[in-house]
Design a protein around this motif. Structure first.
Motif, PDB file in Angstrom:
ATOM      1  N   ARG A  21      21.842 -66.886 -70.887  1.00 18.38           N
ATOM      2  CA  ARG A  21      20.609 -66.265 -70.421  1.00 18.38           C
ATOM      3  C   ARG A  21      19.596 -67.355 -70.058  1.00 18.38           C
ATOM      4  NH1 ARG A  21      18.856 -61.507 -73.239  1.00 18.38           N
ATOM      5  NH2 ARG A  21      17.277 -62.745 -74.259  1.00 18.38           N
ATOM      6  N   GLU A 124      19.955 -57.063 -82.779  1.00 11.40           N
ATOM      7  CA  GLU A 124      18.906 -57.620 -81.909  1.00 11.40           C
ATOM      8  C   GLU A 124      17.728 -56.637 -81.796  1.00 11.40           C
ATOM      9  OE1 GLU A 124      21.384 -60.647 -78.935  1.00 11.40           O
ATOM     10  OE2 GLU A 124      21.292 -58.528 -78.412  1.00 11.40           O
ATOM     11  N   ASP A 162      28.698 -63.937 -81.697  1.00 15.29           N
ATOM     12  CA  ASP A 162      27.793 -62.803 -81.460  1.00 15.29           C
ATOM     13  C   ASP A 162      28.222 -61.998 -80.226  1.00 15.29           C
ATOM     14  OD1 ASP A 162      27.062 -65.144 -79.950  1.00 15.29           O
ATOM     15  OD2 ASP A 162      25.213 -64.149 -79.354  1.00 15.29           O
ATOM     16  N   LYS A 207      21.091 -67.520 -86.855  1.00 14.70           N
ATOM     17  CA  LYS A 207      21.777 -68.258 -85.790  1.00 14.70           C
ATOM     18  C   LYS A 207      20.704 -69.050 -85.039  1.00 14.70           C
ATOM     19  CE  LYS A 207      22.536 -66.330 -81.542  1.00 14.70           C
ATOM     20  NZ  LYS A 207      22.967 -66.741 -80.228  1.00 14.70           N
TER      21      LYS A 207
HETATM   22 MG    MG Z   1      21.686 -64.586 -77.230  1.00 14.43          MG
END
Ligand code: MG
Ligand code: ATP
Length: 343
Positions: A21, A124, A162, A207
């Protein structure tokens, strides 16, 4: 300039699709979780790397500038670690229309309940405290990832752990579409996890991730690296140098395992630490040196690339043109399967 000159798609080489991203500078988690591997893989596979700007917008719709500002940062990070645009197609998600179109088609075979069950998206949503105001694009980003993967006919996906639920969801979509089509027009994919599938942050709590602001970036200056190592979580019961210490869960050792080139040496340090007689100051010094040696040449190269933005744009444009050619056929196949290819 033709940055794609040497890409010779070999039909026998498996296809890789991976990406990041465009939400910030890449960090040590990326380096050990995927970038290092990609540098090796580009010699044996048709490797495509997507700068996922549209996916970056799914939780940054209120601040799109953040995504726009990071596109070239990510490309500079790729080149600085040794990803070679002559071997790897580096491309921009928003400039490949087939990806958005496929996302629309796939959206019709996935239920909201299935999207809400995705454990990564679920956690998330919690950590971003979206509540009921979760953007529709965020909830559905696994569908867009399925579009990215299938559009390239990728069978191998190097990712951190993930991302495993995304690949599971992608393969479900593949099977549904193949059933509708009555033949296998899409291929299932499998993950390729690196030795370190999830690098923790320096406090060991999460993380390491761009959006949590807990990163050591590949452009970090030497003072930042030094401070990050000094603040690292170790063994809270290891109070004096002569005390025996615990290596498991000790972030300094987690990082030494991940980044130090001499594994045998790290094993002797672990033994000494467990017995007592090795202080956290010493282990931190060894780690700091190792990270300074790793990041310093990358930092220099990424700064040089960022001073030549025209070149970075040319790399991305050229890779995107190549990707647009590669992804058209899958879109045509899907439209045909849905009976929509009238003209
Ligand atoms: Mg990510
Ligand atoms: P964001 O917080 O914006 O989601 P990120 O730091 O999680 O950013 P991504 O762009 O989402 O980074 O991830 C790109 C790839 O890097 C994915 O395959 C992901 O699994 C991997 N990755 C990201 N962080 C880590 C980490 N700490 N350890 C190992 N792999 C990682």
């Amino acid at each position: 300039m033709n940055t794609q000159a040497s890409i010779t798609p070999d039909q026998h080489q498996p296809i890789i699709l991976t990406g990041d991203r465009a939400t910030g500078q890449l960090h040590l988690g990326h380096y050990v979780g995927s970038l290092q591997q990609r540098v090796q893989l580009q010699h044996q596979y048709q490797q495509n790397i997507l700068v996922a700007d549209m996916q970056g917008l799914t939780d940054n719709g209120h601040n799109p500038q953040k995504v726009a500002d990071n596109i070239l940062n990510v490309v500079a990070d790729y080149l600085a670690v040794g990803i070679d645009p002559k071997l790897t197609t580096i491309c921009l998600q928003s400039a490949i229309p087939a990806l958005a179109e496929l996302t629309m088609y796939y959206s019709n075979v996935v239920s909201i309940a299935r999207l809400e069950r995705n454990p990564t998206v679920k956690s998330e949503i919690q950590s971003k405290a979206f509540g009921r105001s979760i953007p529709a694009g965020f909830l559905t980003y696994p569908i867009s990832q399925a579009a990215d993967i299938t559009a390239f006919r990728a069978s191998l996906i190097p990712v951190g752990d993930d991302q495993l639920p995304m690949l599971e969801q992608t393969n479900e979509i593949v099977r549904k579409i193949n059933t509708i089509a009555g033949k296998n027009i899409l291929v299932e994919c499998q993950p390729l996890l690196s030795k370190v599938a999830r690098l923790p942050s320096t406090d060991g709590k999460n993380k390491m991730s761009k959006s949590m602001g807990n990163t050591i970036t590949l452009g970090a200056d030497s003072k930042t690296i030094s401070q990050a190592v000094k603040s690292m979580y170790t063994d809270p019961t290891h109070l004096r140098v002569e005390d025996p210490g615990c290596v498991e869960g000790n972030i300094v050792f987690t990082y030494l395992d991940a980044f130090h080139p001499d594994g045998a040496y790290i094993e002797t340090l672990k033994q000494q630490y467990r017995q007592g007689g090795l202080g956290d100051g010493t282990t931190k010094k060894i780690l700091e040196q190792c990270l300074q040696d790793l990041i310093s040449p990358i930092r220099k190269r990424r700064a040089d690339y960022l001073n030549n933005k025209d070149y970075l744009i040319e790399v991305l444009k050229s890779g995107t043109e190549h990707a647009n050619q590669q992804t058209q056929q899958v879109l045509t196949d899907i439209k045909t399967a849905f009976g929509l290819n009238l003209f």
